[in-house]
Design a protein around this motif. Structure first.
Motif, PDB file in Angstrom:
ATOM      1  N   PRO A   1       9.028  13.462 -10.322  1.00  0.00           N
ATOM      2  CA  PRO A   1       8.338  12.485 -11.259  1.00  0.00           C
ATOM      3  C   PRO A   1       7.545  12.522 -12.234  1.00  0.00           C
ATOM      4  O   PRO A   1       7.374  12.138 -13.196  1.00  0.00           O
ATOM      5  CB  PRO A   1       8.337  11.115  -9.933  1.00  0.00           C
ATOM      6  CG  PRO A   1       8.936  11.763  -8.778  1.00  0.00           C
ATOM      7  CD  PRO A   1       8.921  13.349  -9.012  1.00  0.00           C
ATOM      8  N   LEU A   2       6.338  13.366 -11.669  1.00  0.00           N
ATOM      9  CA  LEU A   2       5.336  13.709 -12.596  1.00  0.00           C
ATOM     10  C   LEU A   2       5.845  14.421 -13.730  1.00  0.00           C
ATOM     11  O   LEU A   2       5.212  14.149 -14.806  1.00  0.00           O
ATOM     12  CB  LEU A   2       4.271  14.239 -11.873  1.00  0.00           C
ATOM     13  CG  LEU A   2       3.283  13.606 -11.142  1.00  0.00           C
ATOM     14  CD1 LEU A   2       2.019  14.591 -10.618  1.00  0.00           C
ATOM     15  CD2 LEU A   2       2.326  12.678 -11.944  1.00  0.00           C
TER      16      LEU A   2
ATOM     17  N   LEU B   1      -1.782  12.291  -7.620  1.00  0.00           N
ATOM     18  CA  LEU B   1      -0.636  12.119  -7.680  1.00  0.00           C
ATOM     19  C   LEU B   1       0.251  13.156  -6.833  1.00  0.00           C
ATOM     20  O   LEU B   1       1.575  12.701  -6.601  1.00  0.00           O
ATOM     21  CB  LEU B   1       0.063  11.363  -8.724  1.00  0.00           C
ATOM     22  CG  LEU B   1      -0.792  10.183  -9.324  1.00  0.00           C
ATOM     23  CD1 LEU B   1      -0.078   9.667 -10.606  1.00  0.00           C
ATOM     24  CD2 LEU B   1      -0.444   8.941  -7.954  1.00  0.00           C
TER      25      LEU B   1
ATOM     26  N   LYS C   1       1.745  12.764  -3.457  1.00  0.00           N
ATOM     27  CA  LYS C   1       2.329  11.426  -3.269  1.00  0.00           C
ATOM     28  C   LYS C   1       3.734  11.105  -4.011  1.00  0.00           C
ATOM     29  O   LYS C   1       4.481  10.682  -3.385  1.00  0.00           O
ATOM     30  CB  LYS C   1       1.216  10.373  -3.409  1.00  0.00           C
ATOM     31  CG  LYS C   1      -0.174  10.529  -2.598  1.00  0.00           C
ATOM     32  CD  LYS C   1      -0.947   9.629  -3.167  1.00  0.00           C
ATOM     33  CE  LYS C   1      -2.318   9.485  -2.037  1.00  0.00           C
ATOM     34  NZ  LYS C   1      -3.172  10.615  -2.116  1.00  0.00           N
ATOM     35  N   SER C   2       3.470  11.314  -5.323  1.00  0.00           N
ATOM     36  CA  SER C   2       4.705  11.079  -5.873  1.00  0.00           C
ATOM     37  C   SER C   2       5.623  12.058  -6.152  1.00  0.00           C
ATOM     38  O   SER C   2       6.953  12.029  -6.328  1.00  0.00           O
ATOM     39  CB  SER C   2       4.342  10.521  -7.492  1.00  0.00           C
ATOM     40  OG  SER C   2       3.899  11.638  -8.144  1.00  0.00           O
TER      41      SER C   2
END
Length: 367
Positions: A228-229, A220, A223-224
């Motif tokens: 956010p992570l 992720l 991508k994210s």
């Protein structure tokens, strides 16, 4: 580790107290090596990878640590520590030999005035047919800008122009460690037992959760994005500590006695999974991205020192804190994890999809 081979004979010849010095020296050298690698590896990876893959590649480092630790737990359950130390020489030797076949960081080569070697290393990393002209020009221009600045020492880090990078880099490491990760990891078995659960089953469950969640974080990352992570991860660690704290609170109040061991297990697993998703690896990713190359040496030393100092403080005090109040300890960790959410939301920039030069120029204005 070599001392492990000779440990028996040495103990016979020079006595038990004399042999302990060899053990201490071995542990000192392992610790010294880990202190170096914990900074150099993420920085090297960040400097050689393309911007669209940088986060994932840097987090793979954390995944490999996670797998290595899990394998050590597994092997260590069946072998004594001397054999385990000998087995530990195998990956060390593989890495040592492998270093002969990998290129130097193009950014470091540019910084040291080796422009031709820098472009050759970049071409080798990107592939023989890749067009590296734009990336090489950006590295060259940014390095030329930095050449007008002196090589930064520790004290120069505390100038206003580096304040944002310093607050983000050091702040994330402080919050990562004081969120209780090493206390929970090192004393997980004791936590489960004190909560009334099986220590061995709890430890196996932790390993089962840790690797897939770290792998998910790798997938992720680019991508994210980092922010956010980090936000999801910090919120999850806050929830995990809160559940563990409630478990010990109900135990103290003699309420829901049968449910409290499972609540503690769920809390620790939520914490472990959430930490593995982001807070475990992303602070090291961001640390490798936010400091300009003329300050990276000093900044890396400071940030890594803060990380290991925090690790030592939490590891050293955790037992005392648990004796004082298990409930209070986990409520305190939960509060620190909630502060992490606010810190990330307010101060940590998104670095996904940006070159190191773009990130550093935006955070450290030189003009």
């Amino acid at each position: 580790m070599i001392g492990a081979i000779m440990s028996g004979k040495i103990a016979d010849y020079i006595g038990r107290r004399g042999a302990a010095w060899w053990l201490d020296l071995g542990r000192l050298l392992v610790g010294y090596g880990m202190g170096l690698l914990s900074y150099v590896v993420p920085v090297y990876i960040a400097e050689i990878t393309p911007k669209n893959l940088r986060g994932g590649f840097t987090t793979v480092h954390q995944l490999m640590i996670c797998i290595g630790v899990s394998m050590t737990y597994l092997i260590g359950a069946f072998l004594n520590w001397r054999i385990l130390a000998l087995i530990g020489t195998i990956p060390c030797l593989v890495q040592l030999i492998g270093l002969c076949f990998i290129p130097e960081s193009p950014r470091w080569l540019a910084k040291t005035g080796k422009g031709i070697e820098s472009e050759a290393a970049l071409q080798r990393l990107r592939g023989a047919d890749a067009d590296i002209s734009e990336e090489a020009a950006e590295i060259r221009e940014y390095t030329e800008t930095l050449e007008r600045l002196s090589e930064g020492g520790i004290l120069e880090l505390f100038q206003r122009k580096y304040a944002h990078s310093l607050i983000v880099g050091v702040g994330l490491m402080v919050l990562q460690q004081f969120g209780g990760v090493n206390g929970i990891a090192f004393y997980a078995s004791s936590i489960f037992i004190s909560a009334g659960f099986s220590g061995s089953i709890g430890m196996i469950a932790m390993v089962v959760i840790q690797i897939p969640m770290t792998l998910l974080g790798v997938l992720l990352m680019d991508k994210s994005g980092r922010r956010p992570l980090l936000l999801v991860s910090a919120a999850g660690t806050c929830l995990g500590c809160l559940l563990a704290a409630l478990s010990f609170l109900f135990q103290d109040l003699q309420q829901w006695i049968k449910a409290t061991p499972f609540l503690a297990l769920v809390g620790v697993l939520v914490y472990t999974g959430s930490f593995s998703l982001g807070m475990g690896g992303i602070p090291w990713v961001i640390m490798s991205e936010v400091f300009p190359i003329n300050m990276k040496g000093s900044a890396g030393s400071l940030v890594t020192l803060v990380s290991w100092l925090g690790s030592w403080i939490i590891s050293f005090t955790f037992n005392f804190l648990m004796k004082w109040s298990s409930t209070g300890t986990f409520f305190a960790f939960s509060a620190i994890c909630s502060l992490t959410v606010l810190f990330v939301a307010k101060l940590v920039p998104e670095t996904k999809g940006r070159t190191l030069e773009e990130i550093q120029a935006s955070m450290n204005p030189f003009s």
